[in-house]
Design an enzyme around this catalytic site. Structure first.
Site, PDB file in Angstrom:
ATOM      1  N   ARG A 110      72.074  49.593  28.318  1.00 16.11           N
ATOM      2  CA  ARG A 110      70.853  50.161  29.202  1.00 16.11           C
ATOM      3  C   ARG A 110      70.208  51.493  28.190  1.00 16.11           C
ATOM      4  NH1 ARG A 110      71.937  49.631  35.075  1.00 16.11           N
ATOM      5  NH2 ARG A 110      69.895  51.075  34.841  1.00 16.11           N
TER       6      ARG A 110
ATOM      7  N   HIS B 293      71.922  43.529  31.235  1.00 18.80           N
ATOM      8  CA  HIS B 293      71.810  45.045  31.152  1.00 18.80           C
ATOM      9  C   HIS B 293      70.324  45.424  30.289  1.00 18.80           C
ATOM     10  CE1 HIS B 293      75.489  45.932  33.119  1.00 18.80           C
ATOM     11  NE2 HIS B 293      75.803  44.710  32.610  1.00 18.80           N
TER      12      HIS B 293
ATOM     13  N   SER C 138      78.308  41.012  34.584  1.00 21.06           N
ATOM     14  CA  SER C 138      79.747  40.537  34.270  1.00 21.06           C
ATOM     15  C   SER C 138      80.780  41.786  34.586  1.00 21.06           C
ATOM     16  CB  SER C 138      79.744  40.238  33.007  1.00 21.06           C
ATOM     17  OG  SER C 138      79.199  38.822  32.773  1.00 21.06           O
ATOM     18  N   CYS C 139      80.161  43.033  34.473  1.00 26.12           N
ATOM     19  CA  CYS C 139      81.070  44.308  34.770  1.00 26.12           C
ATOM     20  C   CYS C 139      81.630  44.280  36.151  1.00 26.12           C
ATOM     21  CB  CYS C 139      80.133  45.564  34.878  1.00 26.12           C
ATOM     22  SG  CYS C 139      79.007  45.565  33.245  1.00 26.12           S
TER      23      CYS C 139
HETATM   24  P1  FAD Z   1      74.101  39.808  28.158  1.00 23.42           P
HETATM   25  O1  FAD Z   1      74.728  40.205  29.186  1.00 23.42           O
HETATM   26  O2  FAD Z   1      74.852  38.824  27.202  1.00 23.42           O
HETATM   27  O3  FAD Z   1      72.888  38.751  28.685  1.00 23.42           O
HETATM   28  C1  FAD Z   1      71.884  38.055  27.899  1.00 23.42           C
HETATM   29  C2  FAD Z   1      70.995  37.129  28.908  1.00 23.42           C
HETATM   30  O4  FAD Z   1      70.229  36.875  28.293  1.00 23.42           O
HETATM   31  C3  FAD Z   1      71.882  36.216  29.623  1.00 23.42           C
HETATM   32  O5  FAD Z   1      71.506  36.247  31.097  1.00 23.42           O
HETATM   33  C4  FAD Z   1      71.329  34.865  28.760  1.00 23.42           C
HETATM   34  O6  FAD Z   1      71.208  33.762  29.706  1.00 23.42           O
HETATM   35  C5  FAD Z   1      69.864  35.296  28.725  1.00 23.42           C
HETATM   36  N1  FAD Z   1      69.274  34.809  27.691  1.00 23.42           N
HETATM   37  C6  FAD Z   1      69.877  34.628  26.203  1.00 23.42           C
HETATM   38  N2  FAD Z   1      69.098  33.733  25.236  1.00 23.42           N
HETATM   39  C7  FAD Z   1      67.784  33.714  26.155  1.00 23.42           C
HETATM   40  C8  FAD Z   1      66.770  32.885  25.650  1.00 23.42           C
HETATM   41  N3  FAD Z   1      66.626  32.523  24.488  1.00 23.42           N
HETATM   42  N4  FAD Z   1      65.702  32.837  26.517  1.00 23.42           N
HETATM   43  C9  FAD Z   1      65.836  33.125  27.948  1.00 23.42           C
HETATM   44  N5  FAD Z   1      67.077  33.805  28.438  1.00 23.42           N
HETATM   45  C10 FAD Z   1      68.188  34.021  27.370  1.00 23.42           C
HETATM   46  N6  FAD Z   1      80.350  47.004  29.851  1.00 23.42           N
HETATM   47  C11 FAD Z   1      80.403  48.176  30.466  1.00 23.42           C
HETATM   48  O7  FAD Z   1      79.687  49.260  30.055  1.00 23.42           O
HETATM   49  N7  FAD Z   1      81.119  48.289  31.527  1.00 23.42           N
HETATM   50  C12 FAD Z   1      81.993  47.442  32.170  1.00 23.42           C
HETATM   51  O8  FAD Z   1      82.869  47.806  33.058  1.00 23.42           O
HETATM   52  C13 FAD Z   1      81.898  46.018  31.620  1.00 23.42           C
HETATM   53  N8  FAD Z   1      82.593  45.055  32.124  1.00 23.42           N
HETATM   54  C14 FAD Z   1      82.368  43.922  31.830  1.00 23.42           C
HETATM   55  C15 FAD Z   1      83.228  43.049  32.135  1.00 23.42           C
HETATM   56  C16 FAD Z   1      83.305  41.512  31.721  1.00 23.42           C
HETATM   57  C17 FAD Z   1      84.078  40.430  32.493  1.00 23.42           C
HETATM   58  C18 FAD Z   1      82.172  41.341  30.762  1.00 23.42           C
HETATM   59  C19 FAD Z   1      82.226  39.827  30.148  1.00 23.42           C
HETATM   60  C20 FAD Z   1      81.485  42.191  30.061  1.00 23.42           C
HETATM   61  C21 FAD Z   1      81.615  43.747  30.491  1.00 23.42           C
HETATM   62  N9  FAD Z   1      80.745  44.603  29.998  1.00 23.42           N
HETATM   63  C22 FAD Z   1      81.023  46.002  30.555  1.00 23.42           C
HETATM   64  C23 FAD Z   1      79.971  44.469  28.972  1.00 23.42           C
HETATM   65  C24 FAD Z   1      78.541  44.012  29.262  1.00 23.42           C
HETATM   66  O9  FAD Z   1      78.418  43.053  30.434  1.00 23.42           O
HETATM   67  C25 FAD Z   1      77.661  43.726  28.257  1.00 23.42           C
HETATM   68  O10 FAD Z   1      77.606  44.710  27.258  1.00 23.42           O
HETATM   69  C26 FAD Z   1      76.347  43.718  28.704  1.00 23.42           C
HETATM   70  O11 FAD Z   1      76.197  42.424  29.681  1.00 23.42           O
HETATM   71  C27 FAD Z   1      75.240  43.225  27.530  1.00 23.42           C
HETATM   72  O12 FAD Z   1      74.057  43.008  27.963  1.00 23.42           O
HETATM   73  P2  FAD Z   1      72.904  42.151  27.427  1.00 23.42           P
HETATM   74  O13 FAD Z   1      71.424  42.530  27.978  1.00 23.42           O
HETATM   75  O14 FAD Z   1      73.149  42.200  25.799  1.00 23.42           O
HETATM   76  O15 FAD Z   1      73.133  40.720  27.332  1.00 23.42           O
END
Ligand code: FAD
Length: 451
Positions: free
Chosen positions: A304, A10, A41-42
């Site tokens: 986001r 996200h 994952s959402c």
């Molecule tokens: P993440 O989703 O943790 O992704 C990080 C990405 O970075 C990964 O793809 C990883 O492989 C990559 N990465 C990490 N380190 C490196 C590196 N060094 N080099 C290259 N790539 C790297 N939120 C809501 O608001 N509504 C919902 O309905 C909701 N439902 C959910 C359901 C589930 C089952 C889960 C697990 C979560 C849910 N969430 C929901 C929470 C939401 O998914 C997370 O808050 C969101 O994904 C966070 O996004 P992010 O960008 O921080 O990182």
């Protein structure tokens, strides 16, 4: 200007999107260490329950589509090191095991978090799973139709754990839902709501083993067979760990200032302590509107918003991250609930003095029959008794009335009081609701209590 974005979920996606929307010719390198970009994952529950058929469609963007927009997308390439002085990152290409460096003008880290592993004996046994990301989605899907899996134990009764429990109960499995807290969903809902949901879970073959600490995963021939808690032992063919998150920041130790739980420290412009390095998403904290303090609230909505703020700041705007209320919603079988801000049950831990009112009503006027959707609705409003400021709310019904919580979220952000909410203008149409919206009714009741 060359911008490097790390992580394709996200936060990373929104950063790229925000940059493209305003300055499509920005040079962007977008890195993802997994072999698939932008899995959400959402959307996992919808996929596991078969509502969404193709796991690859649970995403915002494809590498091909983003490359067509001029973004340099690198999949299966991990950024392993940041050198802030040289404005350089080290990239490990996981396909051919090669390493190279890349320069940046601006660097955005959205490295997210991974499910926490429960530190007990046996956590390395086979069939101990997690629920996050595409790889786990595929593995879990296979288990929903595996006839050898009869007993599923989910650890962590937050919204991810409850989603997992519901998936496997609907797949015909017997599910045990363990949590250390005394009630399922205790951080999202107060007891008036969770009492109803606990009965609902039980009615659907999910046993809530609340108030129990996991002590061991028992195994045979390398596979998990049971989960031992401080109170009982539960036969388990599959275990799903959904008990918290670990920030994915070990690789940044010594480079960036990390705070509690390894979260990256960011200022209100989402800048880290190193120049031109920003961080967003689950590995950071967000400003929490009800208290004005920062907290970790791992939600896609926050990631986001942060991604957009960073894109704006990179492009020369001066934008601070708005305080959020921490709103979320979920369906648990027939019930739909949403909550935002402070609950009675979380107020003490947040150091907030609060009072609450609980209201039960019907969604529509009494003359509307149940066959037209009229059903019970439960609402709880939490406020600061010293100044009557609105701090939070929870709503639940078999009808989807969850969007009301967005109004409360706005009221929290706007520092509104019970007086504002008691007579706020909400529409009435008997097909939908009542002349006094349940939010008005609760605020009026709270004002009466405070007289
Ligand atoms: P993440 O989703 O943790 O992704 C990080 C990405 O970075 C990964 O793809 C990883 O492989 C990559 N990465 C990490 N380190 C490196 C590196 N060094 N080099 C290259 N790539 C790297 N939120 C809501 O608001 N509504 C919902 O309905 C909701 N439902 C959910 C359901 C589930 C089952 C889960 C697990 C979560 C849910 N969430 C929901 C929470 C939401 O998914 C997370 O808050 C969101 O994904 C966070 O996004 P992010 O960008 O921080 O990182």
């Amino acid at each position: 200007m060359k911008v490097i974005v790390v992580g394709s979920s996200h936060g990373g996606f929104e950063t790229v999107r925000g940059l493209l929307a305003e300055k499509p010719d920005t040079e962007i390198q977008w890195y993802e260490k997994g072999d698939f970009i932008s899995f959400l994952s959402c959307g996992m529950q919808l996929y596991l329950e078969g509502v969404v058929k193709n796991v690859n469609s649970v995403r915002y963007a494809t590498a091909k589509g983003m490359r067509a927009k001029g973004v340099n997308v690198f999949v299966h390439q991990e950024v392993t090191h940041v050198d802030p002085d040289k404005h350089q990152v080290t990239v490990h290409n996981l396909d051919d095991d090669s390493t190279r460096t890349e320069n940046y003008d601006k660097l955005v880290l959205s490295a997210g978090a991974v499910p926490a592993t429960i530190p007990v004996p046996g956590n390395d046994l086979q069939n101990v799973y997690a629920m996050r990301g595409r790889d786990w989605a595929i593995k879990l899907k296979a288990k929903t139709v595996d006839p050898d899996v009869e007993n599923v134990t989910v650890i962590g009764a937050g919204y991810i754990g409850v989603e997992a429990a519901e998936v496997f109960a609907k797949a015909g499995k017997h599910v045990t839902l363990i949590d250390m807290l005394p009630r399922p969903l205790a951080l999202y809902l107060d007891q008036e709501f969770t009492d109803i949901l606990t009965e609902t879970l039980k009615a659907h073959n999910i046993y809530p083993a609340s108030g129990q600490a996991v002590k061991e995963f028992v195994g045979q021939n390398g596979k998990v067979t049971a989960v031992k808690t401080d109170q009982a032992e539960y036969p388990s063919d599959l275990v799903i760990q959904a008990a918290g998150l670990k920030a994915n920041t070990d690789w940044l130790k010594g480079t960036l200032e990390l705070g509690k739980k390894g979260l990256v420290n960011v200022n209100d412009h989402l800048e880290t302590n190193q120049p031109d390095v920003y961080a967003v998403g689950d590995s950071t904290e967000v400003p929490f509107a009800p208290t004005g303090k920062k907290r970790q609230i791992a939600l896609a909505t926050n990631a986001r918003r942060q991604g957009r703020v960073v894109a704006k700041n990179i492009l020369g705007h001066d934008m601070t991250m708005p305080a959020i209320s921490g709103s979320s919603a979920l369906s648990v079988f027939d019930y739909h609930f949403a909550s935002t801000g402070v609950k009675q049950g979380t107020a003490d831990a947040l150091g907030v003095k609060s009072a609450s009112v609980f209201v039960t009503d019907t969604t529509q006027p009494p003359f509307v029959p149940e066959t037209a959707g009229n059903t019970k609705v439960y609402f709880k409003l939490t406020y600061d008794p010293s100044n009557k400021r609105i701090l939070g709310a929870q709503i639940m019904s078999k009808r989807d009335v969850t969007a009301n919580i967005n109004a409360i979220s706005l009221a929290i952000q706007g520092k509104m009081t019970l007086n504002d909410l008691a007579y706020a203008d909400f529409f009435f149409q008997p097909g939908f609701d009542r002349p006094w919206n349940i939010m008005n009714v609760a605020a009026q009741k709270a004002l009466k209590n405070e007289q």
